[in-house]
Design a protein around this motif. Structure first.
Motif, PDB file in Angstrom:
ATOM      1  N   THR A 108       0.757  -1.161   0.047  1.00 32.57           N
ATOM      2  CA  THR A 108      -0.105   0.144   0.169  1.00 32.57           C
ATOM      3  C   THR A 108       0.977   1.192  -0.006  1.00 32.57           C
ATOM      4  OG1 THR A 108      -0.177  -0.124   2.480  1.00 32.57           O
ATOM      5  CG2 THR A 108      -1.993  -1.238   1.278  1.00 32.57           C
ATOM      6  N   GLY A 109       2.107   1.091   0.412  1.00 35.65           N
ATOM      7  CA  GLY A 109       3.018   2.534   0.365  1.00 35.65           C
ATOM      8  C   GLY A 109       3.245   2.735  -0.996  1.00 35.65           C
ATOM      9  N   ASP A 110       3.193   1.927  -2.162  1.00 38.37           N
ATOM     10  CA  ASP A 110       3.094   2.391  -3.501  1.00 38.37           C
ATOM     11  C   ASP A 110       1.989   1.721  -4.426  1.00 38.37           C
ATOM     12  OD1 ASP A 110       3.730   3.009  -6.198  1.00 38.37           O
ATOM     13  OD2 ASP A 110       5.900   2.664  -6.078  1.00 38.37           O
ATOM     14  N   VAL A 111       0.843   2.134  -4.447  1.00 32.58           N
ATOM     15  CA  VAL A 111      -0.330   1.286  -5.204  1.00 32.58           C
ATOM     16  C   VAL A 111       0.104   0.831  -6.567  1.00 32.58           C
ATOM     17  CG1 VAL A 111      -2.112   2.345  -3.860  1.00 32.58           C
ATOM     18  CG2 VAL A 111      -1.264   3.396  -6.014  1.00 32.58           C
ATOM     19  N   THR A 112       1.201   1.523  -7.183  1.00 31.95           N
ATOM     20  CA  THR A 112       1.545   1.095  -8.663  1.00 31.95           C
ATOM     21  C   THR A 112       2.411  -0.100  -8.590  1.00 31.95           C
ATOM     22  OG1 THR A 112       3.836   2.426  -8.713  1.00 31.95           O
ATOM     23  CG2 THR A 112       1.754   3.431  -9.402  1.00 31.95           C
ATOM     24  N   ALA A 113       2.877  -0.539  -7.221  1.00 30.48           N
ATOM     25  CA  ALA A 113       3.529  -1.885  -7.002  1.00 30.48           C
ATOM     26  C   ALA A 113       2.898  -2.797  -5.930  1.00 30.48           C
ATOM     27  CB  ALA A 113       5.005  -1.438  -6.768  1.00 30.48           C
ATOM     28  N   PHE A 114       1.630  -2.450  -5.775  1.00 32.94           N
ATOM     29  CA  PHE A 114       0.913  -2.956  -4.632  1.00 32.94           C
ATOM     30  C   PHE A 114       1.273  -4.545  -4.734  1.00 32.94           C
ATOM     31  CE2 PHE A 114      -3.098  -4.965  -3.056  1.00 32.94           C
ATOM     32  CZ  PHE A 114      -3.170  -4.606  -1.998  1.00 32.94           C
ATOM     33  N   ASP A 115       1.197  -5.534  -5.713  1.00 36.99           N
ATOM     34  CA  ASP A 115       1.364  -6.713  -5.551  1.00 36.99           C
ATOM     35  C   ASP A 115       2.771  -7.158  -6.150  1.00 36.99           C
ATOM     36  OD1 ASP A 115       0.926  -6.098  -8.357  1.00 36.99           O
ATOM     37  OD2 ASP A 115      -0.587  -7.482  -8.727  1.00 36.99           O
ATOM     38  N   ASP A 116       3.659  -6.387  -6.168  1.00 35.62           N
ATOM     39  CA  ASP A 116       5.095  -6.468  -6.524  1.00 35.62           C
ATOM     40  C   ASP A 116       5.921  -7.259  -5.202  1.00 35.62           C
ATOM     41  OD1 ASP A 116       7.648  -6.734  -7.467  1.00 35.62           O
ATOM     42  OD2 ASP A 116       7.352  -4.934  -8.490  1.00 35.62           O
ATOM     43  N   ASP A 117       5.944  -8.637  -5.103  1.00 38.62           N
ATOM     44  CA  ASP A 117       6.608  -9.215  -3.942  1.00 38.62           C
ATOM     45  C   ASP A 117       8.038  -8.900  -3.874  1.00 38.62           C
ATOM     46  OD1 ASP A 117       7.384 -10.956  -6.354  1.00 38.62           O
ATOM     47  OD2 ASP A 117       6.881 -12.470  -5.483  1.00 38.62           O
ATOM     48  N   ALA A 118       8.852  -8.722  -5.193  1.00 38.95           N
ATOM     49  CA  ALA A 118      10.372  -8.318  -5.053  1.00 38.95           C
ATOM     50  C   ALA A 118      10.257  -6.996  -4.201  1.00 38.95           C
ATOM     51  CB  ALA A 118      10.806  -8.219  -6.606  1.00 38.95           C
ATOM     52  N   ARG A 119       9.616  -6.031  -4.675  1.00 41.57           N
ATOM     53  CA  ARG A 119       9.470  -4.907  -3.992  1.00 41.57           C
ATOM     54  C   ARG A 119       9.118  -4.880  -2.738  1.00 41.57           C
ATOM     55  NH1 ARG A 119       8.156  -0.107  -7.272  1.00 41.57           N
ATOM     56  NH2 ARG A 119       7.900   0.898  -5.257  1.00 41.57           N
ATOM     57  N   TRP A 120       8.138  -5.636  -1.998  1.00 42.97           N
ATOM     58  CA  TRP A 120       7.844  -5.819  -0.796  1.00 42.97           C
ATOM     59  C   TRP A 120       9.045  -6.309  -0.037  1.00 42.97           C
ATOM     60  CZ3 TRP A 120       3.524 -10.113  -1.473  1.00 42.97           C
ATOM     61  CH2 TRP A 120       2.320  -9.379  -2.172  1.00 42.97           C
ATOM     62  N   LYS A 121       9.698  -7.518  -0.445  1.00 36.99           N
ATOM     63  CA  LYS A 121      10.782  -7.836   0.201  1.00 36.99           C
ATOM     64  C   LYS A 121      11.952  -6.782   0.353  1.00 36.99           C
ATOM     65  CE  LYS A 121       9.679 -12.644  -1.147  1.00 36.99           C
ATOM     66  NZ  LYS A 121      10.091 -13.649  -1.844  1.00 36.99           N
ATOM     67  N   GLU A 122      12.050  -6.070  -0.714  1.00 32.53           N
ATOM     68  CA  GLU A 122      13.188  -4.978  -0.606  1.00 32.53           C
ATOM     69  C   GLU A 122      12.869  -3.911   0.445  1.00 32.53           C
ATOM     70  OE1 GLU A 122      15.441  -1.452  -3.573  1.00 32.53           O
ATOM     71  OE2 GLU A 122      13.854  -2.858  -4.516  1.00 32.53           O
ATOM     72  N   ALA A 123      11.607  -3.561   0.332  1.00 33.33           N
ATOM     73  CA  ALA A 123      11.251  -2.504   1.277  1.00 33.33           C
ATOM     74  C   ALA A 123      11.311  -3.235   3.088  1.00 33.33           C
ATOM     75  CB  ALA A 123       9.738  -2.261   0.910  1.00 33.33           C
ATOM     76  N   ALA A 124      10.694  -4.405   2.737  1.00 33.67           N
ATOM     77  CA  ALA A 124      10.844  -4.767   4.182  1.00 33.67           C
ATOM     78  C   ALA A 124      12.256  -5.128   4.674  1.00 33.67           C
ATOM     79  CB  ALA A 124      10.221  -6.224   4.113  1.00 33.67           C
ATOM     80  N   GLN A 125      13.081  -5.279   4.144  1.00 31.02           N
ATOM     81  CA  GLN A 125      14.519  -5.328   4.360  1.00 31.02           C
ATOM     82  C   GLN A 125      15.061  -3.908   5.039  1.00 31.02           C
ATOM     83  OE1 GLN A 125      16.949  -7.546   4.835  1.00 31.02           O
ATOM     84  NE2 GLN A 125      15.971  -9.414   3.660  1.00 31.02           N
ATOM     85  N   LYS A 126      14.674  -2.881   4.293  1.00 31.85           N
ATOM     86  CA  LYS A 126      15.042  -1.509   4.556  1.00 31.85           C
ATOM     87  C   LYS A 126      14.263  -1.250   5.988  1.00 31.85           C
ATOM     88  CE  LYS A 126      16.341  -0.074  -0.026  1.00 31.85           C
ATOM     89  NZ  LYS A 126      15.892   1.073  -1.113  1.00 31.85           N
ATOM     90  N   GLY A 127      12.923  -1.632   6.146  1.00 26.92           N
ATOM     91  CA  GLY A 127      12.287  -1.186   7.088  1.00 26.92           C
ATOM     92  C   GLY A 127      12.592  -2.163   8.537  1.00 26.92           C
ATOM     93  N   LEU A 128      13.586  -3.052   8.411  1.00 26.87           N
ATOM     94  CA  LEU A 128      13.609  -3.832   9.367  1.00 26.87           C
ATOM     95  C   LEU A 128      12.654  -5.114   9.508  1.00 26.87           C
ATOM     96  CD1 LEU A 128      15.882  -1.631  11.974  1.00 26.87           C
ATOM     97  CD2 LEU A 128      16.625  -2.958   9.865  1.00 26.87           C
ATOM     98  N   ALA A 129      11.978  -5.188   8.823  1.00 20.79           N
ATOM     99  CA  ALA A 129      10.691  -6.113   9.135  1.00 20.79           C
ATOM    100  C   ALA A 129      10.956  -7.437   8.369  1.00 20.79           C
ATOM    101  CB  ALA A 129       9.378  -5.725   8.315  1.00 20.79           C
ATOM    102  N   ALA A 130      11.887  -7.620   7.553  1.00 22.25           N
ATOM    103  CA  ALA A 130      11.960  -8.876   6.913  1.00 22.25           C
ATOM    104  C   ALA A 130      12.394 -10.024   7.891  1.00 22.25           C
ATOM    105  CB  ALA A 130      13.256  -8.729   5.750  1.00 22.25           C
ATOM    106  N   PRO A 131      13.243  -9.854   9.061  1.00 21.62           N
ATOM    107  CA  PRO A 131      13.527 -10.880   9.629  1.00 21.62           C
ATOM    108  C   PRO A 131      12.123 -11.688  10.290  1.00 21.62           C
ATOM    109  CG  PRO A 131      15.004  -9.178  10.169  1.00 21.62           C
ATOM    110  CD  PRO A 131      14.091  -8.671   9.164  1.00 21.62           C
ATOM    111  N   PHE A 132      11.260 -10.741  11.114  1.00 22.91           N
ATOM    112  CA  PHE A 132      10.218 -11.384  11.741  1.00 22.91           C
ATOM    113  C   PHE A 132       9.066 -11.856  10.698  1.00 22.91           C
ATOM    114  CE2 PHE A 132       8.347  -7.137  11.505  1.00 22.91           C
ATOM    115  CZ  PHE A 132       7.030  -7.164  11.271  1.00 22.91           C
ATOM    116  N   ILE A 133       9.043 -11.168   9.297  1.00 26.10           N
ATOM    117  CA  ILE A 133       8.071 -11.536   8.377  1.00 26.10           C
ATOM    118  C   ILE A 133       8.572 -13.132   7.825  1.00 26.10           C
ATOM    119  CG2 ILE A 133       7.412 -11.380   6.010  1.00 26.10           C
ATOM    120  CD1 ILE A 133       7.690  -8.479   6.618  1.00 26.10           C
TER     121      ILE A 133
END
Length: 258
Positions: A108-133
């Protein structure tokens, strides 16, 4: 001098004599600021100083009672709403907790990439969310919230990392406006996040509020608000030399870590 940018650079955000009143009370009173591309810009001050109101005026969420806010030379009220939303990313203290799967929450942070799983993972790494996800039952496909059967609830700190990951989805945004974006994280996690904001500001602006001075000191420009007025502004070193309110608050907080 401003060593992080060329001396001929023009402000990307201009705030001119902005006052915002609620009833007869001015939450922000005659504030003027210039913010440049490539800046990590921090606003500090006591509760009720006008920090969040200033962020709302910068993001276009509030229309000033008087004065103007200009983005890239154009007043905010002359921007097309859709174009403005694409240029500014916002995370406030009351960030949304969407009842979506993890990846879509970030998307939802960028609706143009709402279902882009590669972008999700890149963003989660930067936001420190990836380890618990990655430890969740279905990873990025895990349902969040309690509206659905087997929906997974997160801690406040984990939700905040999801919200921060949304900010890192906003590659096309010129400005990220962040109100206490790491309030529920420990000091080490906050420092890592702020390091990433510094990296982002090579091409973007990050405008943020934080009460942790260990990270505020990293900002290129710091503004101290009190009673809706700017009372100090400068870099960390300049404000420490000034030996005013910022220096006193920084020293008090630093003493708590000794």
């Amino acid at each position: 001098t401003r060593p992080w940018r060329d001396s001929s650079a023009k402000p990307f955000v201009r705030i001119r004599n902005v006052t915002k009143k609620f009833g007869d009370v001015a939450a922000v009173d005659d504030v003027s600021l210039d913010i440049y591309k490539g800046e990590l810009f921090s606003i500090i001050g006591p509760n009720g100083a006008g920090k969040t109101t200033t962020l709302h005026c910068i993001s276009g969420r509030y229309r000033p009672t008087s004065g103007r806010v200009l983005l890239d030379g154009l007043p905010l009220d002359e921007w097309d709403a859709g174009a403005l939303h694409r240029r500014i990313g916002v995370i406030f203290q009351d960030f949304a907790r969407y009842q979506f799967v993890v990846g879509e929450n970030i998307g939802t942070g960028d609706v143009t990439a709402f279902d882009d799983d590669a972008r999700w993972k890149e963003a989660a790494q930067k936001g420190l969310a990836a380890p618990f996800i990655e430890e969740l039952p279905k990873g990025y496909a895990t349902q969040l919230g309690k509206w659905f059967d087997r929906g997974r609830e997160l801690s406040v700190g984990q939700w905040q990392k999801i919200a921060l990951s949304r900010a890192f989805m906003r590659k096309s945004a010129d400005i990220l406006v962040l109100d206490e974006p790491t309030a529920s994280m420990d000091a080490e996690a906050e420092l890592r996040i702020f390091d990433r904001f510094r990296e982002m500001t090579e091409s973007q602006i990050a405008v943020l509020i934080s009460h942790r001075f260990s990270t505020v000191r990293m900002a290129h420009q710091i503004v101290v608000l009190a009673g809706g007025h700017i009372i100090e502004r400068g870099t960390h070193d300049q404000l420490m030399t000034l030996d005013g309110i910022y220096a006193r608050l920084f020293s008090l907080q630093a003493a708590g870590y000794r």
